[in-house]
Write an enzyme that holds these catalytic residues in place. Structure first.
Site, PDB file in Angstrom:
ATOM      1  N   GLY A  33       2.777   2.478   3.244  1.00  0.00           N
ATOM      2  CA  GLY A  33       1.707   3.435   3.509  1.00  0.00           C
ATOM      3  C   GLY A  33       2.236   4.633   4.264  1.00  0.00           C
ATOM      4  N   ASN A  34       1.343   5.447   4.795  1.00  0.00           N
ATOM      5  CA  ASN A  34       1.765   6.571   5.633  1.00  0.00           C
ATOM      6  C   ASN A  34       0.697   6.839   6.687  1.00  0.00           C
ATOM      7  OD1 ASN A  34      -0.103   8.800   4.686  1.00  0.00           O
ATOM      8  ND2 ASN A  34       0.845   8.231   2.740  1.00  0.00           N
ATOM      9  N   ARG A  35       0.942   7.788   7.556  1.00  0.00           N
ATOM     10  CA  ARG A  35       0.106   7.952   8.740  1.00  0.00           C
ATOM     11  C   ARG A  35      -1.127   8.822   8.531  1.00  0.00           C
ATOM     12  NH1 ARG A  35       3.740   9.996  13.405  1.00  0.00           N
ATOM     13  NH2 ARG A  35       1.706   9.987  14.431  1.00  0.00           N
ATOM     14  N   SER A  36      -1.418   9.218   7.311  1.00  0.00           N
ATOM     15  CA  SER A  36      -2.613  10.052   7.096  1.00  0.00           C
ATOM     16  C   SER A  36      -3.885   9.302   7.511  1.00  0.00           C
ATOM     17  CB  SER A  36      -2.713  10.424   5.616  1.00  0.00           C
ATOM     18  OG  SER A  36      -3.975  11.010   5.354  1.00  0.00           O
TER      19      SER A  36
END
Ligand code: CTP
Ligand code: CA
Length: 226
Positions: A33-36
């Site tokens: 995933g990512n931090r958005s």
């Protein structure tokens, strides 16, 4: 604020917004995933609706509540987001791609939870579709196509090259090297790039930033008609 006090400058416009991260599953328990957080995209969808727009939001997994009056479609992976965006793209007058789409996904999904063996392991990754690039290829000339980019260096140069490569009308770039404008923050500062140049928006809340960016889009549409 009562809606009659807000200028309805997006009335009748069909607006497609994407928001949040994507999750690329590795096994039944894990994903890349990512931090958005999705805050910027949700703020845009909310503001566009309040200004009279007919808004569809395609959202990756976030902790946020679907904005009032906005048709919200939830997805997990980049490939799901690609499918749902393409279904809704041709009808849209304005498309804003604020989602942080994973560039890669695990090459193979493992049906059972992966067990640890040995001191290290490596993961094969496959490229995801570039949704915005595909939108740029298939775009109508009268559509307004707006991208986002999070950059940590050479902000304007990177933004300009994405504007050209993806055939966008506008790209909003933010500097993720600052805590006030990066991931998960409630504030942001955008550099709005078009073929005409760069407009630097003030450092402010994401809600205010959303309205300032919509102002730029409305202005760009009006300038193009003249
Ligand atoms: N984007 C997309 N699909 C992808 C990757 C990105 O639609 N698979 C969109 C994002 O929603 C954003 C814009 O493209 O509006 C720019 O994303 P960014 O990650 O900055 O650009 P990339 O082309 O992926 O380049 P890189 O990550 O290598 O800098
Ligand atoms: Ca990327």
């Amino acid at each position: 604020l009562a809606s009659e006090l807000i200028e309805q400058d997006l009335r009748g416009e069909k607006i497609l917004v994407t928001a949040g991260p994507t999750r690329e599953p590795l096994d039944p328990a894990r994903f890349l995933g990512n931090r958005s957080s999705g805050k910027m995209g949700y703020a845009l969808a909310t503001a566009a609706r309040r200004r009279g727009g007919d808004v569809i939001l395609v959202s990756g997994p976030t902790a946020l509540v679907a904005p009032h009056g906005v048709e919200t479609i939830r997805v997990n992976t980049a490939e799901e987001m690609y499918a749902r965006v393409m279904e809704n793209a041709s009808a849209a007058d304005i498309i804003v791609k604020s989602a942080a789409v994973a560039d890669f996904r695990p090459e193979n999904y493992v049906e059972q939870k992966v067990k640890k063996e040995g001191a290290s392991m490596s993961l094969g990754l496959a490229r995801n579709p570039d949704i915005l690039f595909e939108l740029g290829k298939g775009r109508r000339a009268d559509q307004l196509l707006v991208g986002f980019a999070a950059e940590s260096e050479n902000i304007v140069d990177h933004g300009r090259s994405k504007l050209e490569r993806k055939k966008l009308d506008m790209i909003a770039v933010n500097d993720i090297s600052s805590a006030q404008t990066g991931f998960e923050s409630d504030t942001n500062q955008l550099f709005v790039i078009t073929e005409d140049g760069v407009v630097t928006l003030p450092l402010t809340t994401k809600n205010h930033t959303a309205n300032l960016l919509l102002d730029q889009m409305v202005k760009h549409k009006q300038d193009r008609v003249l």
